[in-house]
Scaffold this motif. Structure first.
Motif, PDB file in Angstrom:
ATOM      1  N   VAL A   1      25.336 -13.767 -15.664  1.00 27.13           N
ATOM      2  CA  VAL A   1      25.466 -14.899 -16.586  1.00 27.13           C
ATOM      3  C   VAL A   1      26.685 -14.723 -17.481  1.00 27.13           C
ATOM      4  CG1 VAL A   1      24.354 -16.139 -18.484  1.00 27.13           C
ATOM      5  CG2 VAL A   1      23.005 -15.377 -16.519  1.00 27.13           C
ATOM      6  N   TYR A   2      26.899 -13.487 -17.978  1.00 29.26           N
ATOM      7  CA  TYR A   2      28.071 -13.231 -18.816  1.00 29.26           C
ATOM      8  C   TYR A   2      29.358 -13.474 -18.051  1.00 29.26           C
ATOM      9  CZ  TYR A   2      26.315 -11.370 -23.239  1.00 29.26           C
ATOM     10  OH  TYR A   2      25.770 -11.254 -24.490  1.00 29.26           O
ATOM     11  N   VAL A   3      29.398 -13.129 -16.771  1.00 25.93           N
ATOM     12  CA  VAL A   3      30.605 -13.376 -15.968  1.00 25.93           C
ATOM     13  C   VAL A   3      30.862 -14.869 -15.849  1.00 25.93           C
ATOM     14  CG1 VAL A   3      31.592 -13.159 -13.656  1.00 25.93           C
ATOM     15  CG2 VAL A   3      30.442 -11.210 -14.712  1.00 25.93           C
ATOM     16  N   PHE A   4      29.804 -15.660 -15.616  1.00 26.31           N
ATOM     17  CA  PHE A   4      29.970 -17.115 -15.527  1.00 26.31           C
ATOM     18  C   PHE A   4      30.399 -17.713 -16.863  1.00 26.31           C
ATOM     19  CE2 PHE A   4      27.235 -16.812 -11.700  1.00 26.31           C
ATOM     20  CZ  PHE A   4      28.058 -17.518 -10.823  1.00 26.31           C
ATOM     21  N   LEU A   5      29.958 -17.116 -17.965  1.00 30.10           N
ATOM     22  CA  LEU A   5      30.376 -17.618 -19.272  1.00 30.10           C
ATOM     23  C   LEU A   5      31.859 -17.387 -19.500  1.00 30.10           C
ATOM     24  CD1 LEU A   5      27.426 -16.522 -21.622  1.00 30.10           C
ATOM     25  CD2 LEU A   5      28.118 -18.854 -21.086  1.00 30.10           C
ATOM     26  N   GLY A   6      32.413 -16.308 -18.905  1.00 27.08           N
ATOM     27  CA  GLY A   6      33.835 -16.005 -19.051  1.00 27.08           C
ATOM     28  C   GLY A   6      34.219 -15.564 -20.434  1.00 27.08           C
ATOM     29  N   ARG A   7      33.253 -14.940 -21.163  1.00 27.32           N
ATOM     30  CA  ARG A   7      33.518 -14.520 -22.533  1.00 27.32           C
ATOM     31  C   ARG A   7      33.945 -13.058 -22.649  1.00 27.32           C
ATOM     32  NH1 ARG A   7      29.022 -17.111 -26.642  1.00 27.32           N
ATOM     33  NH2 ARG A   7      29.374 -19.309 -26.120  1.00 27.32           N
ATOM     34  N   THR A   8      34.098 -12.380 -21.555  1.00 23.83           N
ATOM     35  CA  THR A   8      34.424 -10.966 -21.645  1.00 23.83           C
ATOM     36  C   THR A   8      35.422 -10.607 -20.566  1.00 23.83           C
ATOM     37  OG1 THR A   8      33.518  -8.747 -21.537  1.00 23.83           O
ATOM     38  CG2 THR A   8      32.479 -10.420 -20.159  1.00 23.83           C
ATOM     39  N   ASP A   9      36.208  -9.626 -20.900  1.00 22.17           N
ATOM     40  CA  ASP A   9      37.144  -9.106 -19.906  1.00 22.17           C
ATOM     41  C   ASP A   9      36.628  -7.817 -19.278  1.00 22.17           C
ATOM     42  OD1 ASP A   9      37.237  -7.581 -22.139  1.00 22.17           O
ATOM     43  OD2 ASP A   9      39.427  -7.621 -22.377  1.00 22.17           O
ATOM     44  N   THR A  10      35.349  -7.467 -19.566  1.00 16.78           N
ATOM     45  CA  THR A  10      34.731  -6.267 -19.005  1.00 16.78           C
ATOM     46  C   THR A  10      34.257  -6.550 -17.587  1.00 16.78           C
ATOM     47  OG1 THR A  10      33.981  -5.671 -21.219  1.00 16.78           O
ATOM     48  CG2 THR A  10      32.978  -4.497 -19.387  1.00 16.78           C
ATOM     49  N   SER A  11      34.306  -5.536 -16.736  1.00 16.47           N
ATOM     50  CA  SER A  11      33.865  -5.703 -15.349  1.00 16.47           C
ATOM     51  C   SER A  11      32.358  -5.953 -15.270  1.00 16.47           C
ATOM     52  CB  SER A  11      34.232  -4.473 -14.518  1.00 16.47           C
ATOM     53  OG  SER A  11      33.483  -3.354 -14.969  1.00 16.47           O
ATOM     54  N   TYR A  12      31.938  -6.509 -14.140  1.00 18.65           N
ATOM     55  CA  TYR A  12      30.508  -6.803 -13.953  1.00 18.65           C
ATOM     56  C   TYR A  12      29.665  -5.528 -14.001  1.00 18.65           C
ATOM     57  CZ  TYR A  12      26.160  -7.846 -11.527  1.00 18.65           C
ATOM     58  OH  TYR A  12      24.848  -7.957 -11.192  1.00 18.65           O
ATOM     59  N   LEU A  13      30.144  -4.444 -13.411  1.00 21.70           N
ATOM     60  CA  LEU A  13      29.381  -3.196 -13.429  1.00 21.70           C
ATOM     61  C   LEU A  13      29.200  -2.671 -14.844  1.00 21.70           C
ATOM     62  CD1 LEU A  13      30.841  -1.330 -10.304  1.00 21.70           C
ATOM     63  CD2 LEU A  13      28.616  -2.451 -10.538  1.00 21.70           C
ATOM     64  N   SER A  14      30.267  -2.814 -15.655  1.00 22.04           N
ATOM     65  CA  SER A  14      30.141  -2.367 -17.049  1.00 22.04           C
ATOM     66  C   SER A  14      29.148  -3.227 -17.809  1.00 22.04           C
ATOM     67  CB  SER A  14      31.508  -2.418 -17.735  1.00 22.04           C
ATOM     68  OG  SER A  14      32.412  -1.517 -17.120  1.00 22.04           O
ATOM     69  N   LEU A  15      29.190  -4.559 -17.554  1.00 24.58           N
ATOM     70  CA  LEU A  15      28.227  -5.450 -18.204  1.00 24.58           C
ATOM     71  C   LEU A  15      26.788  -5.094 -17.796  1.00 24.58           C
ATOM     72  CD1 LEU A  15      30.078  -8.878 -17.842  1.00 24.58           C
ATOM     73  CD2 LEU A  15      29.695  -7.601 -19.956  1.00 24.58           C
ATOM     74  N   TRP A  16      26.606  -4.849 -16.499  1.00 27.60           N
ATOM     75  CA  TRP A  16      25.250  -4.464 -16.028  1.00 27.60           C
ATOM     76  C   TRP A  16      24.778  -3.177 -16.695  1.00 27.60           C
ATOM     77  CZ3 TRP A  16      24.681  -0.477 -11.935  1.00 27.60           C
ATOM     78  CH2 TRP A  16      23.325  -0.212 -11.635  1.00 27.60           C
ATOM     79  N   GLN A  17      25.703  -2.209 -16.777  1.00 27.80           N
ATOM     80  CA  GLN A  17      25.320  -0.931 -17.385  1.00 27.80           C
ATOM     81  C   GLN A  17      24.997  -1.094 -18.862  1.00 27.80           C
ATOM     82  OE1 GLN A  17      28.462   2.030 -17.612  1.00 27.80           O
ATOM     83  NE2 GLN A  17      26.993   3.665 -17.153  1.00 27.80           N
ATOM     84  N   ILE A  18      25.777  -1.892 -19.589  1.00 26.15           N
ATOM     85  CA  ILE A  18      25.531  -2.083 -21.024  1.00 26.15           C
ATOM     86  C   ILE A  18      24.184  -2.765 -21.246  1.00 26.15           C
ATOM     87  CG2 ILE A  18      26.306  -3.364 -23.046  1.00 26.15           C
ATOM     88  CD1 ILE A  18      29.201  -2.903 -22.019  1.00 26.15           C
ATOM     89  N   TRP A  19      23.926  -3.829 -20.469  1.00 31.34           N
ATOM     90  CA  TRP A  19      22.647  -4.544 -20.611  1.00 31.34           C
ATOM     91  C   TRP A  19      21.471  -3.614 -20.250  1.00 31.34           C
ATOM     92  CZ3 TRP A  19      22.217 -10.315 -20.627  1.00 31.34           C
ATOM     93  CH2 TRP A  19      20.875 -10.744 -20.703  1.00 31.34           C
ATOM     94  N   TRP A  20      21.631  -2.924 -19.136  1.00 35.54           N
ATOM     95  CA  TRP A  20      20.558  -2.025 -18.675  1.00 35.54           C
ATOM     96  C   TRP A  20      20.224  -0.986 -19.726  1.00 35.54           C
ATOM     97  CZ3 TRP A  20      21.236   1.926 -14.070  1.00 35.54           C
ATOM     98  CH2 TRP A  20      20.019   2.629 -13.882  1.00 35.54           C
ATOM     99  N   PHE A  21      21.272  -0.290 -20.250  1.00 34.44           N
ATOM    100  CA  PHE A  21      21.028   0.775 -21.206  1.00 34.44           C
ATOM    101  C   PHE A  21      20.453   0.231 -22.506  1.00 34.44           C
ATOM    102  CE2 PHE A  21      23.931   4.463 -19.671  1.00 34.44           C
ATOM    103  CZ  PHE A  21      23.344   4.368 -18.429  1.00 34.44           C
ATOM    104  N   GLY A  22      20.886  -0.953 -22.938  1.00 28.80           N
ATOM    105  CA  GLY A  22      20.364  -1.538 -24.164  1.00 28.80           C
ATOM    106  C   GLY A  22      18.890  -1.880 -24.047  1.00 28.80           C
ATOM    107  N   ASP A  23      18.510  -2.528 -22.942  1.00 28.56           N
ATOM    108  CA  ASP A  23      17.095  -2.846 -22.725  1.00 28.56           C
ATOM    109  C   ASP A  23      16.254  -1.581 -22.546  1.00 28.56           C
ATOM    110  OD1 ASP A  23      17.321  -5.499 -23.002  1.00 28.56           O
ATOM    111  OD2 ASP A  23      16.825  -6.036 -20.944  1.00 28.56           O
TER     112      ASP A  23
ATOM    113  N   GLN B   1      23.555   6.381 -26.238  1.00 29.90           N
ATOM    114  CA  GLN B   1      22.385   5.824 -25.569  1.00 29.90           C
ATOM    115  C   GLN B   1      21.712   6.863 -24.651  1.00 29.90           C
ATOM    116  OE1 GLN B   1      24.213   2.364 -23.763  1.00 29.90           O
ATOM    117  NE2 GLN B   1      23.144   0.975 -25.189  1.00 29.90           N
ATOM    118  N   GLU B   2      22.524   7.587 -23.900  1.00 27.54           N
ATOM    119  CA  GLU B   2      21.963   8.633 -23.034  1.00 27.54           C
ATOM    120  C   GLU B   2      21.276   9.715 -23.867  1.00 27.54           C
ATOM    121  OE1 GLU B   2      25.063  10.113 -20.600  1.00 27.54           O
ATOM    122  OE2 GLU B   2      25.275   8.268 -19.424  1.00 27.54           O
ATOM    123  N   TYR B   3      21.911  10.073 -24.985  1.00 23.09           N
ATOM    124  CA  TYR B   3      21.328  11.096 -25.869  1.00 23.09           C
ATOM    125  C   TYR B   3      19.970  10.643 -26.407  1.00 23.09           C
ATOM    126  CZ  TYR B   3      20.671  13.422 -30.387  1.00 23.09           C
ATOM    127  OH  TYR B   3      20.147  14.079 -31.457  1.00 23.09           O
TER     128      TYR B   3
END
Length: 539
Positions: free
Chosen positions: A149-171, A287-289
């Motif tokens: 969804v973030y990729v479709f919004l076009g609001r970030t220049d971060t890669s899809y894998l980085s977005l997935w990792q950030i969302w995953w770790f936050g949840d 987050q890992e810590y």
């Protein structure tokens, strides 16, 4: 029909009110957690450190009954739309809401299917199911979909894998930190809060005070030059383990939440002890810590709690086994005592039966069968030892007259009374028995001619001097005695035949006398020598 339906209305309203209260509680908590996450957990670079709303909904899905869940899901979607509408287009807010609720629903379904409907953090396997299906699977799926969804919004220049990792770790981090704490506290409220002892509360207060001090010193570092070895985040891992050991799941969850609050607050200010070249790397490492502290502390608390419950269960089984063993031991002792009493009674009965079988019922001395058995055994011994023996046959004179004139009771009294003087006249080892009627037999072991005659004469005199008192009568009796000496080889029948033969001679010669079978042999020899019938008899 109307009377049957009236009682259902209050119950239905009661249930509906509970559902409405649950919807409001979860919806408000979701909305507040979303606002806090947006304003307090997102770094200046726009990266969310943790996302608490999903952790709250997952906890609600694990706590409430199944019939509550559709309403709670509706409340969560509504709260998500309200919280996200100011920041995202409506379509993306709807997508975020559906992604969050779908992933959380999947996690709750799998967790409750594997661990049971009344889920709680009381078993290590329950914690493992939560870890696999919640932070690992559910948060990962949500990250995949949300990153798209973030990729479709076009609001970030971060890669899809980085977005997935950030969302995953936050949840995942929010679930690890908040869901166990919420579930445990909710189960406590349902069961009634436990009464904590003073030392437990004091220990928790001191531990959390140390966490605050070390947490502040560990994360309040603006550069690596100000880092102190004795104030490092490693100490917080140790404190999390101490909380798991001493305070249980609730204490460990609270300690992890407190450490997470310190880490998030300082990470947002950019003060942390991590030496990295990019803020995103510091966030991921933190987050890992925090995930490691949560997994180790809560997992260890679950393990310790399960071991303690198993130990208590084992103790209960041990106590039950001891009680059962004591009960069985008492029953065995009772049965043993009863069996002992039965055996004693049986032994007494056998003794009485044996005595009855060996004793003459009227006089109390040996009966004919027992007497003959004992004499036969004694003869075998004497035959082996080469010793001699004698037999004395006793018959009461004119006994029939006693029975005829005074009755059989008087005769029985006479038979009983003569036993004592006869027993006094013989040795304890000599055998004394009743042959039947008024006949008695004595076996003198090791007695020769002179001794047997002397014993027989003592018996005769004792009977002669005896007075039997029967009612108003005084009965005086005499007895005739026949003596025979064993030749060392003949059988028992032959010995008693000789004694009976001598007894016959004693009666034939006037009664109240002793006659020895040797007298007959002497008379026979004298008769052949002098050819007259004078006989020798004992005085």
């Amino acid at each position: 029909m109307m009377t049957g339906s009236k009682p259902e209305l209050p119950l239905r309203r009661y249930v509906d009110m509970h559902i409405i209260k649950s919807m409001l509680l979860v919806g408000i908590a979701y909305y507040v957690a979303a606002l806090i996450a947006i304003h307090q957990t997102i770094t200046p670079e726009g990266i969310a450190i943790l996302w608490p709303p999903n952790a709250i909904v997952l906890a609600a899905f694990l706590i409430y009954p199944f019939r509550y869940l559709p309403f709670i899901a509706a409340a969560g979607i509504t709260a998500e739309l309200v919280a996200s509408a100011p920041f995202f287009p409506l379509w993306s807010a709807i997508c975020f809401a559906l992604i969050n609720l779908s992933s959380v629903s999947l996690a709750a379904f799998l967790i409750r299917r594997k661990s049971g409907q009344n889920f709680n953090f009381d078993r290590l396997k329950n914690g493992a199911y939560f870890l696999v299906f919640g932070p690992f699977l559910s948060a990962s799926i949500a990250g995949m979909l949300g990153g798209g969804v973030y990729v479709f919004l076009g609001r970030t220049d971060t890669s899809y894998l980085s977005l997935w990792q950030i969302w995953w770790f936050g949840d995942a981090l929010a679930m690890l930190v908040l869901t166990p704490l919420i579930v445990v506290l909710a189960r406590w409220m349902q069961a009634g809060f436990p009464h904590f002892k003073l030392h437990f509360l004091l220990e928790a207060f001191l531990l959390w005070l140390v966490v605050i001090i070390i947490g502040y010193q560990s994360f309040n570092i603006e550069s690596s030059d100000n880092a102190y070895l004795f104030f490092t985040p490693v100490w917080l891992v140790f404190l999390g383990i101490v909380a798991a050991i001493r305070l249980g799941v609730a204490g460990a969850s609270t300690t992890v939440a407190l450490i997470t609050a310190f880490a998030v607050e300082h990470l947002l200010r950019g003060t942390h002890p991590l030496i990295v070249n990019m803020p995103q790397n510091a966030l991921l490492l933190t987050q890992e810590y925090l995930a490691i502290i949560a997994i180790v502390s809560i997992g260890l608390a679950l393990l310790i709690q399960e071991i303690a419950e198993q130990r208590d269960e084992l103790k209960r089984h041990e106590n039950a086994l001891k009680a059962q063993n004591q009960f069985l031991e008492e029953r065995v002792n009772e049965r043993t005592l009863a069996l002992k009493e039965v055996n004693q009674a049986l032994q007494h009965a056998n003794d009485r039966l044996a005595k009855s079988a060996a004793t003459d019922e009227l006089t109390g001395i040996a009966n004919r069968r027992h007497f003959l058995s004992e004499v036969e055994r004694e003869l075998q011994r004497l035959r082996l030892d080469g010793q001699t023996a004698s037999a004395i046959m006793i018959d009461i004179d004119h006994f029939k007259l006693v029975n005829d004139n005074l009755g059989h009771d008087a005769g029985d009294k006479v038979l009983r009374d003569i036993v004592e003087p006869i027993s006094q006249a013989i040795r304890p080892r000599d055998l004394f028995g009743r042959m039947g009627g008024e006949e008695f037999l004595i076996f003198l072991s090791g007695a020769d001619y002179d001794m047997s005659n002397a014993v027989a004469e003592r018996i005769r005199l004792a009977i002669e001097s005896l007075t039997v008192n029967y009612r108003e009568h005084q009965i005086n009796i005499t007895a005739s005695l026949g003596v025979a000496q064993w030749d060392g080889n003949s059988h028992l029948d032959e010995l008693f035949y000789q004694a009976d033969k001598a007894l016959y001679q004693a009666k034939n010669r006037g009664r109240n006398r002793v006659f020895n079978i040797t007298n007959i042999e002497s008379e026979n020899r004298s008769s052949r020598g002098s050819n007259h019938e004078d006989h020798f008899e004992l005085p």
